[in-house]
Motif scaffolding. Structure first.
Motif, PDB file in Angstrom:
ATOM      1  N   GLY A 101      10.197 -29.648 -19.300  1.00 60.25           N
ATOM      2  CA  GLY A 101      10.249 -30.651 -20.356  1.00 60.25           C
ATOM      3  C   GLY A 101      10.340 -30.037 -21.733  1.00 60.25           C
ATOM      4  O   GLY A 101       9.831 -28.944 -21.973  1.00 60.25           O
ATOM      5  N   LEU A 102      11.008 -30.746 -22.640  1.00 56.21           N
ATOM      6  CA  LEU A 102      11.124 -30.327 -24.035  1.00 56.21           C
ATOM      7  C   LEU A 102      10.913 -31.528 -24.938  1.00 56.21           C
ATOM      8  O   LEU A 102      11.373 -32.627 -24.631  1.00 56.21           O
ATOM      9  CB  LEU A 102      12.505 -29.755 -24.343  1.00 56.21           C
ATOM     10  CG  LEU A 102      12.865 -28.410 -23.765  1.00 56.21           C
ATOM     11  CD1 LEU A 102      14.318 -28.088 -24.071  1.00 56.21           C
ATOM     12  CD2 LEU A 102      11.958 -27.329 -24.313  1.00 56.21           C
ATOM     13  N   ALA A 103      10.227 -31.310 -26.040  1.00 56.82           N
ATOM     14  CA  ALA A 103      10.081 -32.328 -27.064  1.00 56.82           C
ATOM     15  C   ALA A 103      10.298 -31.652 -28.416  1.00 56.82           C
ATOM     16  O   ALA A 103       9.766 -30.571 -28.652  1.00 56.82           O
ATOM     17  CB  ALA A 103       8.700 -32.961 -27.004  1.00 56.82           C
ATOM     18  N   VAL A 104      11.083 -32.281 -29.267  1.00 56.14           N
ATOM     19  CA  VAL A 104      11.346 -31.737 -30.595  1.00 56.14           C
ATOM     20  C   VAL A 104      10.617 -32.592 -31.613  1.00 56.14           C
ATOM     21  O   VAL A 104      10.706 -33.815 -31.592  1.00 56.14           O
ATOM     22  CB  VAL A 104      12.855 -31.706 -30.893  1.00 56.14           C
ATOM     23  CG1 VAL A 104      13.118 -31.173 -32.291  1.00 56.14           C
ATOM     24  CG2 VAL A 104      13.585 -30.862 -29.850  1.00 56.14           C
ATOM     25  N   GLY A 105       9.878 -31.919 -32.493  1.00 50.39           N
ATOM     26  CA  GLY A 105       9.069 -32.625 -33.473  1.00 50.39           C
ATOM     27  C   GLY A 105       9.507 -32.330 -34.892  1.00 50.39           C
ATOM     28  O   GLY A 105      10.625 -31.858 -35.133  1.00 50.39           O
ATOM     29  N   PRO A 106       8.620 -32.584 -35.844  1.00 53.10           N
ATOM     30  CA  PRO A 106       8.911 -32.330 -37.255  1.00 53.10           C
ATOM     31  C   PRO A 106       9.302 -30.873 -37.493  1.00 53.10           C
ATOM     32  O   PRO A 106       8.847 -29.975 -36.790  1.00 53.10           O
ATOM     33  CB  PRO A 106       7.587 -32.655 -37.947  1.00 53.10           C
ATOM     34  CG  PRO A 106       6.860 -33.541 -37.001  1.00 53.10           C
ATOM     35  CD  PRO A 106       7.285 -33.130 -35.627  1.00 53.10           C
ATOM     36  N   ASP A 107      10.133 -30.667 -38.461  1.00 42.52           N
ATOM     37  CA  ASP A 107      10.600 -29.312 -38.803  1.00 42.52           C
ATOM     38  C   ASP A 107      11.301 -28.640 -37.634  1.00 42.52           C
ATOM     39  O   ASP A 107      11.346 -27.421 -37.559  1.00 42.52           O
ATOM     40  CB  ASP A 107       9.445 -28.430 -39.285  1.00 42.52           C
ATOM     41  CG  ASP A 107       8.736 -29.021 -40.486  1.00 42.52           C
ATOM     42  OD1 ASP A 107       9.427 -29.654 -41.321  1.00 42.52           O
ATOM     43  OD2 ASP A 107       7.514 -28.880 -40.577  1.00 42.52           O
ATOM     44  N   GLU A 108      11.812 -29.447 -36.710  1.00 40.40           N
ATOM     45  CA  GLU A 108      12.554 -28.954 -35.545  1.00 40.40           C
ATOM     46  C   GLU A 108      11.731 -28.051 -34.634  1.00 40.40           C
ATOM     47  O   GLU A 108      12.283 -27.267 -33.860  1.00 40.40           O
ATOM     48  CB  GLU A 108      13.840 -28.258 -35.983  1.00 40.40           C
ATOM     49  CG  GLU A 108      14.778 -29.174 -36.735  1.00 40.40           C
ATOM     50  CD  GLU A 108      16.054 -28.490 -37.168  1.00 40.40           C
ATOM     51  OE1 GLU A 108      16.186 -27.253 -37.011  1.00 40.40           O
ATOM     52  OE2 GLU A 108      16.929 -29.192 -37.677  1.00 40.40           O
ATOM     53  N   LEU A 118       4.583 -23.806 -27.787  1.00 42.34           N
ATOM     54  CA  LEU A 118       5.095 -24.349 -29.036  1.00 42.34           C
ATOM     55  C   LEU A 118       5.937 -23.280 -29.728  1.00 42.34           C
ATOM     56  O   LEU A 118       5.495 -22.129 -29.863  1.00 42.34           O
ATOM     57  CB  LEU A 118       3.949 -24.788 -29.952  1.00 42.34           C
ATOM     58  CG  LEU A 118       4.358 -25.406 -31.282  1.00 42.34           C
ATOM     59  CD1 LEU A 118       5.141 -26.706 -31.068  1.00 42.34           C
ATOM     60  CD2 LEU A 118       3.137 -25.660 -32.150  1.00 42.34           C
ATOM     61  N   TYR A 119       7.145 -23.673 -30.143  1.00 41.53           N
ATOM     62  CA  TYR A 119       8.074 -22.768 -30.802  1.00 41.53           C
ATOM     63  C   TYR A 119       8.452 -23.316 -32.170  1.00 41.53           C
ATOM     64  O   TYR A 119       8.575 -24.540 -32.341  1.00 41.53           O
ATOM     65  CB  TYR A 119       9.357 -22.608 -29.968  1.00 41.53           C
ATOM     66  CG  TYR A 119       9.122 -21.993 -28.625  1.00 41.53           C
ATOM     67  CD1 TYR A 119       9.209 -20.620 -28.453  1.00 41.53           C
ATOM     68  CD2 TYR A 119       8.792 -22.785 -27.524  1.00 41.53           C
ATOM     69  CE1 TYR A 119       8.971 -20.049 -27.205  1.00 41.53           C
ATOM     70  CE2 TYR A 119       8.558 -22.211 -26.284  1.00 41.53           C
ATOM     71  CZ  TYR A 119       8.655 -20.852 -26.129  1.00 41.53           C
ATOM     72  OH  TYR A 119       8.418 -20.298 -24.903  1.00 41.53           O
ATOM     73  N   ALA A 120       8.656 -22.428 -33.126  1.00 40.16           N
ATOM     74  CA  ALA A 120       9.181 -22.819 -34.433  1.00 40.16           C
ATOM     75  C   ALA A 120      10.635 -23.247 -34.248  1.00 40.16           C
ATOM     76  O   ALA A 120      11.251 -22.985 -33.204  1.00 40.16           O
ATOM     77  CB  ALA A 120       9.083 -21.649 -35.410  1.00 40.16           C
ATOM     78  N   GLY A 121      11.192 -23.895 -35.252  1.00 42.23           N
ATOM     79  CA  GLY A 121      12.583 -24.343 -35.176  1.00 42.23           C
ATOM     80  C   GLY A 121      13.574 -23.218 -34.929  1.00 42.23           C
ATOM     81  O   GLY A 121      14.628 -23.435 -34.342  1.00 42.23           O
ATOM     82  N   ASP A 122      13.231 -21.988 -35.351  1.00 46.68           N
ATOM     83  CA  ASP A 122      14.135 -20.851 -35.132  1.00 46.68           C
ATOM     84  C   ASP A 122      13.927 -20.182 -33.778  1.00 46.68           C
ATOM     85  O   ASP A 122      14.559 -19.179 -33.463  1.00 46.68           O
ATOM     86  CB  ASP A 122      13.986 -19.832 -36.259  1.00 46.68           C
ATOM     87  CG  ASP A 122      12.625 -19.145 -36.274  1.00 46.68           C
ATOM     88  OD1 ASP A 122      11.772 -19.437 -35.407  1.00 46.68           O
ATOM     89  OD2 ASP A 122      12.414 -18.300 -37.168  1.00 46.68           O
ATOM     90  N   GLY A 123      13.001 -20.731 -32.949  1.00 42.17           N
ATOM     91  CA  GLY A 123      12.762 -20.187 -31.615  1.00 42.17           C
ATOM     92  C   GLY A 123      11.602 -19.219 -31.517  1.00 42.17           C
ATOM     93  O   GLY A 123      11.279 -18.757 -30.428  1.00 42.17           O
TER      94      GLY A 123
END
Length: 101
Positions: free
Chosen positions: A16-23, A44-49
């Protein structure tokens, strides 16, 4: 178990994946550590991975197949939905909530 642990992974699958604020990305799945069956993970990953943290769960008493199946992003929390296989009971629902900060 500390959600900020480092895991020695032999194999694993994401479900599963969920994308939140700030990608930012919240992922769920399972990993196989040496000498174990599948164990639940959420990460949990930052928007840049870049990985910010990872949470692992292993049912030490039974040590059967545990899998993180879905990830969701709520207003203030991350939700990790999973199942934990318990001998003689089958799959038990397993849910954890984490702060989104």
């Amino acid at each position: 178990m500390d959600r900020h642990l480092r895991l020695r992974l032999l194999n694993g699958i994401g479900f599963g994946l969920a994308v939140g604020p700030d990608e930012r990305i919240f992922a769920s799945g399972f990993y196989i550590a040496q000498g174990q069956f599948s164990d639940i993970f959420g990460a949990l990953y930052a928007g840049d991975g870049t990985r910010q943290w990872i949470h692992g769960y292993n049912n030490d008493d039974i040590d059967l197949y545990d899998e993180g199946r879905d990830a969701a992003w709520g207003p203030d929390s991350l939700i990790l939905g999973a199942h934990s296989m318990v001998l003689g009971e089958g799959a038990n629902i397993w849910v954890r909530a984490f702060k989104a900060d």
